[in-house]
Design an enzyme around this catalytic site. Structure first.
Site, PDB file in Angstrom:
ATOM      1  CD  GLU A   1       3.483  34.490  17.093  1.00  0.00           C
ATOM      2  OE1 GLU A   1       3.325  35.677  17.427  1.00  0.00           O
ATOM      3  OE2 GLU A   1       2.814  33.943  16.206  1.00  0.00           O
TER       4      GLU A   1
ATOM      5  CG  HIS B   1       1.798  30.210  20.772  1.00  0.00           C
ATOM      6  ND1 HIS B   1       0.425  30.301  20.681  1.00  0.00           N
ATOM      7  CD2 HIS B   1       2.243  30.042  19.498  1.00  0.00           C
ATOM      8  CE1 HIS B   1       0.069  30.210  19.405  1.00  0.00           C
ATOM      9  NE2 HIS B   1       1.150  30.042  18.666  1.00  0.00           N
TER      10      HIS B   1
ATOM     11  CG  HIS C   1      -0.423  25.719  16.904  1.00  0.00           C
ATOM     12  ND1 HIS C   1       0.423  25.626  15.812  1.00  0.00           N
ATOM     13  CD2 HIS C   1      -0.297  26.996  17.349  1.00  0.00           C
ATOM     14  CE1 HIS C   1       1.036  26.786  15.609  1.00  0.00           C
ATOM     15  NE2 HIS C   1       0.629  27.633  16.537  1.00  0.00           N
TER      16      HIS C   1
ATOM     17  CD  GLU D   1      -9.369  18.981  39.235  1.00  0.00           C
ATOM     18  OE1 GLU D   1      -8.331  19.664  39.209  1.00  0.00           O
ATOM     19  OE2 GLU D   1      -9.947  18.665  40.276  1.00  0.00           O
TER      20      GLU D   1
ATOM     21  CG  HIS E   1      -2.554  30.973  15.796  1.00  0.00           C
ATOM     22  ND1 HIS E   1      -1.824  31.828  15.011  1.00  0.00           N
ATOM     23  CD2 HIS E   1      -1.632  30.178  16.409  1.00  0.00           C
ATOM     24  CE1 HIS E   1      -0.533  31.558  15.143  1.00  0.00           C
ATOM     25  NE2 HIS E   1      -0.395  30.560  15.990  1.00  0.00           N
TER      26      HIS E   1
HETATM   27  O1  2HA Z   1       6.263  29.595  15.940  1.00  0.00           O
HETATM   28  O2  2HA Z   1       3.282  28.972  16.376  1.00  0.00           O
HETATM   29  O3  2HA Z   1       2.427  31.426  15.995  1.00  0.00           O
HETATM   30  C1  2HA Z   1       5.226  29.194  15.119  1.00  0.00           C
HETATM   31  C2  2HA Z   1       3.949  29.663  15.662  1.00  0.00           C
HETATM   32  C3  2HA Z   1       3.541  31.024  15.287  1.00  0.00           C
HETATM   33 ZN    ZN Z   2       1.267  29.610  16.658  1.00  0.00          ZN
END
Ligand code: 2HA
Ligand code: ZN
Length: 271
Positions: free
Chosen positions: A116, A139, A141, A169, A210
């Site tokens: 990424e 980033h 998940h 909040e 995602h």
């Molecule tokens: O690096 O999260 O979006 C693995 C991820 C790809």
């Molecule tokens: Zn990811």
């Protein structure tokens, strides 16, 4: 030279990745972090003219030429960073051509930076144009945010309003709201460009089905944004199927913006 394992940025990368793994935000090789470092600080730990190898970035990051980043590695697991940082992290400098990353430290098994990287570097460029103090792109998940993108309309105004109304909040922490991208193929320049465009307006961008992107001047700001969105999304998922007895109204939200003097998205309120 000082010992790089004692560098504050190294210790914070190890602690943050371990914390995020234990929170369940980063299963397997999920998630990535990039942090723009101060050249003078890095120079206390590394010889800056000692380039181990060069890696093609696959896109033009000329605006970041000469900038140094510590970045999680592709295919690497957040859970392993604290035990083997030199293999799971790398320190890169963007070369003058903007298309080459010079490896100064790390990726010791021959690896490379996160897939990424386009979304990260393009987001760094976008955020620095808004806030010259921005340093981190993150980033991950997180479960409830991800679940919310399965069941909630993927509209920025609608999803921001829902998050703001889950807990007091929310609007205080992200008064500008959250950006939302539709499902897209990850790891591409296209999703990088789309994320960076959103980052000009928002510090949080949801990737439908995602995960989430956050940014900040330091790790606490970037992580704090993400964990606050995740907590609000958790409230939403826990209560979406229950009748509401109490709700934060638009008048309540307006009162918060006044109390905390927030620069909020005025067109996101029905007032
Ligand atoms: O690096 O999260 O979006 C693995 C991820 C790809
Ligand atoms: Zn990811």
């Amino acid at each position: 030279m000082k010992d790089i394992m004692q560098a504050p940025f190294m210790i914070e990368m190890m602690r943050t990745t371990a914390n995020m793994y234990r929170l369940g935000y980063d299963e397997r090789n999920g998630g990535n972090i990039s942090w723009m470092l101060d050249e003078n600080e890095v120079g206390e730990y590394l010889g800056l003219s000692n380039v181990i190898r060069t890696i093609d970035t696959g896109f033009d990051a000329t605006a970041l030429a000469g900038k140094i980043f510590i970045v999680t590695g592709t295919g690497k697991y957040f859970k392993n960073v604290e035990f083997d940082p030199e293999n799971n992290l790398g320190i890169i400098r963007i070369a003058a051509d903007g298309r080459t990353a010079e490896l100064l430290w790390g990726y010791s098994d021959g690896g490379r930076f996160t897939s990424e990287l386009p979304a990260h570097l393009m987001s760094h460029i976008a955020r620095l144009s808004i806030d010259p103090e921005n340093r981190i792109i993150m980033h991950c998940h997180p479960d409830y945010t991800l679940a919310m993108t399965q069941v909630h309309e993927a509209d920025e105004r609608a999803i921001t309003r829902t998050l703001w109304k889950q807990m007091t909040e929310s609007i205080v922490v992200f008064p500008e709201g959250v950006g939302v991208l539709p499902w897209m193929v990850c790891g591409t320049n296209e999703i990088g460009e789309a994320t960076a465009e959103k980052m000009k307006e928002y510090r949080i961008v949801l990737w439908t089905l995602h995960g989430i992107y956050g940014c900040g001047r330091d790790m606490d700001e970037a992580f704090g944004l993400i964990e606050t969105v995740e907590k609000a999304a958790k409230q939403y998922i826990l209560t979406a199927n229950l009748p509401k007895a109490n709700e934060i109204t638009d008048e309540n939200l307006l009162a918060l913006t006044k109390r905390f003097d927030l620069n909020y998205r005025k067109d996101f309120l029905d007032i």
